[in-house]
Scaffold this motif. Structure first.
Motif, mmCIF file in Angstrom:
data_model
loop_
_atom_site.group_PDB
_atom_site.id
_atom_site.type_symbol
_atom_site.label_atom_id
_atom_site.label_comp_id
_atom_site.label_asym_id
_atom_site.label_seq_id
_atom_site.Cartn_x
_atom_site.Cartn_y
_atom_site.Cartn_z
ATOM 1 N N ARG A 1 1.103 -1.473 -0.467
ATOM 2 C CA ARG A 1 -0.230 0.025 0.092
ATOM 3 C C ARG A 1 0.998 1.152 -0.050
ATOM 4 O O ARG A 1 0.425 1.913 -1.128
ATOM 5 N N ALA A 2 1.811 1.310 0.829
ATOM 6 C CA ALA A 2 3.141 2.779 0.630
ATOM 7 C C ALA A 2 3.332 2.366 -0.703
ATOM 8 O O ALA A 2 3.663 3.773 -0.953
ATOM 9 N N ALA A 3 3.684 1.559 -1.172
ATOM 10 C CA ALA A 3 4.329 2.016 -2.078
ATOM 11 C C ALA A 3 2.677 2.657 -3.547
ATOM 12 O O ALA A 3 4.014 2.939 -4.326
ATOM 13 N N ALA A 4 2.721 2.431 -3.575
ATOM 14 C CA ALA A 4 1.338 2.141 -4.228
ATOM 15 C C ALA A 4 0.924 4.095 -4.097
ATOM 16 O O ALA A 4 0.829 5.090 -5.031
ATOM 17 N N PHE A 5 0.342 4.022 -3.023
ATOM 18 C CA PHE A 5 0.473 5.045 -2.173
ATOM 19 C C PHE A 5 1.771 6.432 -2.690
ATOM 20 O O PHE A 5 1.030 7.510 -3.558
#
Length: 566
Positions: free
Chosen positions: A131-135
């Motif tokens: 999720r952090a990478a997508a954000f």
């Protein structure tokens, strides 16, 4: 009647237009790039911290945000910012925010790809990192929408701790459907959240808040209240609900304030104006007044700060992620320009002074990237006690340092573009205005630095967990070892001198941040990059500006690692 005589002979032809010059030596548009695949440190961090299973979608996101269409939407969202419409044409109060359609395209795509709550909806190992990478990929190109995305992510653990309230809101939050309609929450296919903590008289000192909460006699179990007061910074007022702090009988308490009530009527949230901010133009930030505004208590009465602090910790993490994403945009644009622009007989990227600056910017970005995803890894659902203790300090430490580095990093990258960089036609002027907000939101520098000291005092085990993280690279580099020894000694002295510790708070937190970044670079980055970073940040020859690298650094190789598709 006067007759105008016809001109004798044929009409003379207008002079043929002539070309004054040819446009040359300007870089092509940086579009059509898979921003995930082009970012080697991000790819390697995703794999190192257990989120490789999400790579197919991350590549899809990378291609989307790197497309010409998405970049155009990001530009329009900023050049056509939201507009407050307090009344309709008949004079009815509506308190509506009108956004350019491009903004809805951007945030709609982010929601469809789960950048808000995918880590909660599918909490498999690596979900928080994924999720952090997508954000970060979305925030790299359009940062404004990341505010409501972040708050929608951060509110989930607060709602889960109070299921009596959360059960009505969590299904909509965990949905990947974007639904901006101002209708009853139960009728919507997806929900977003905002937050309002600060007031005019207190700012970060939320215990000075004066907004009052009076219980509703018919309210179930004393949860329903009516609020009267104001909020000086009320983020994303177009959201479906908000967590706010107000003074109740038991003291400062946290409340959930819906924008639209269950029966479809509009709650009394009077938007006074939108903030005229330095940057972050696509995102609506507002001032509001409450006048008998319906709210539900969430968490224990009188424990408002304790209730909302978990949301704050998650949004602090996202400030780190957002700043790092901005660093990636900055260094990518700078390298792209330098590889496609020549001066004085050579490409800019091949000229040693420029190569050193680009390499140093790349090192800063890589260190921030490894730190960001290491922090996200500490927030995994099955992280355990040691990781929880580590993140208590490491989140604040990283938020202080990385977010402080962001504006200078953006400026130096902007300068690499020369005069182009200073114009609003190029993306780095916008990024330069954007980066400071991450350092200000969720606690400015002194607030964060003092939070670190308080965290050490209240939970000494959190400092033990931080030292344990650094112990993983004990003996790996003499410069880092010496730095950690000094840091341990200075922090021990500070604990015996509380007032002196406050005066040294920034120095202490800076030292902790650099120790963590150097340790992570030694563990994960290429050896040459790690060596250059440690020497440039902790060594005797370290400089005060970007571009001061130790002798012998292979700056060209570092730049090549970060060039991606340039």
């Amino acid at each position: 009647m006067t007759v105008t005589p016809k001109p004798a002979g044929p009409r003379p032809e207008a002079p043929a237009p002539h070309r004054t010059h040819e446009v040359a030596n300007q870089p092509p548009p940086r579009t059509g790039i898979d921003e995930y695949a082009a970012n080697q440190p991000l790819v390697q961090a995703v794999q190192a911290f257990g989120a490789a299973w999400r790579e197919p979608e991350l590549r899809e996101i990378g291609a989307l945000v790197g497309s010409e269409r998405f970049r155009a939407d990001a530009e329009l969202a900023h050049t056509s910012p939201p507009v407050l419409r307090t009344h309709d044409r008949f004079g009815n109060r509506v308190d509506a925010i009108d956004f350019h359609p491009a903004y809805h395209e951007v945030i709609g795509a982010a929601v469809r790809h789960g950048t808000h709550t995918a880590g909660w909806a599918d909490p498999r190992p690596g979900a928080a990192v994924a999720r952090a990478a997508a954000f970060m990929l979305f925030a790299q190109i359009e940062p404004g929408h990341a505010c409501p995305i972040s708050m929608s992510h951060a509110v989930v653990p607060v709602l889960r701790r109070d299921p009596e309230v959360g059960r009505d809101w969590l299904p909509g939050l965990l949905s990947r459907s974007y639904d901006p309609r101002p209708i009853a929450p139960a009728e919507k296919s997806g929900l977003t959240f905002g937050m309002g903590m600060t007031e005019k008289q207190g700012g970060s000192d939320v215990r000075a808040n004066t907004t009052r909460a009076v219980p509703v006699a018919s309210g179930s179990e004393g949860r329903a209240h009516l609020l009267t007061g104001h909020k000086w910074f009320f983020s994303a007022p177009q959201s479906d609900a908000f967590l706010v702090l107000a003074q109740a009988e038991a003291g400062l308490t946290c409340f959930l304030v819906p924008r639209v009530l269950a029966d479809g009527t509009r709650n009394t949230i009077r938007i006074q104006r939108l903030k005229n901010k330095l940057g972050n133009k696509s995102n609506a930030s507002s001032e509001v007044e409450f006048d008998g505004t319906w709210a539900l208590r969430i968490g224990e009465p009188g424990r408002g700060v304790r209730t909302i602090i978990e949301m704050v910790n998650h949004t602090r993490l996202d400030c780190v992620l957002g700043t790092t994403a901005g660093m990636r945009e900055s260094v990518s644009e700078a390298i792209w320009h330098a590889r496609h622009r020549s001066a004085f007989g050579a490409r800019l990227v091949d000229q040693p002074a420029m190569t050193s600056v680009l390499a140093d910017l790349a090192l800063e970005t890589e260190a921030a990237t490894w730190t960001s995803l290491r922090l996200a890894h500490a927030y995994e659902a099955d992280s355990g006690t040691s990781e929880e203790l580590f993140r208590r300090l490491a989140t604040a430490v990283s938020k202080y340092w990385i977010c402080k580095r962001g504006p200078h990093h953006a400026y130096e990258a902007l300068e690499c573009l020369g005069g182009n960089g200073y114009t609003e036609d190029w993306p780095l002027a916008r990024r330069y205005r954007e980066q400071p907000v991450m350092a200000v939101w969720e606690g400015s520098g002194n607030v964060i630095a003092l939070d670190v000291l308080r965290g050490i005092g209240r939970t000494p085990q959190s400092l033990d967990a931080f030292w344990a993280e650094l112990d993983t690279t004990a003996g790996a580099h003499p410069v880092l070892d010496a730095h950690v020894r000094r840091l341990r000694r200075d922090l021990a002295d500070d604990l015996r001198d509380p007032l002196g510790a406050q005066a040294r708070a920034r120095a202490s937190v800076e030292g902790m941040a650099l120790a963590l970044q150097c340790s992570l670079m030694l563990r994960h980055a290429p050896a040459a990059s790690a060596e250059a970073f440690v020497a440039a940040r902790l060594g005797e020859e370290r400089g005060l500006q970007y571009g001061v690298l130790p002798r012998g650094t292979d700056a060209a190789a570092i730049v090549e690692r970060h060039a991606g598709a340039a």
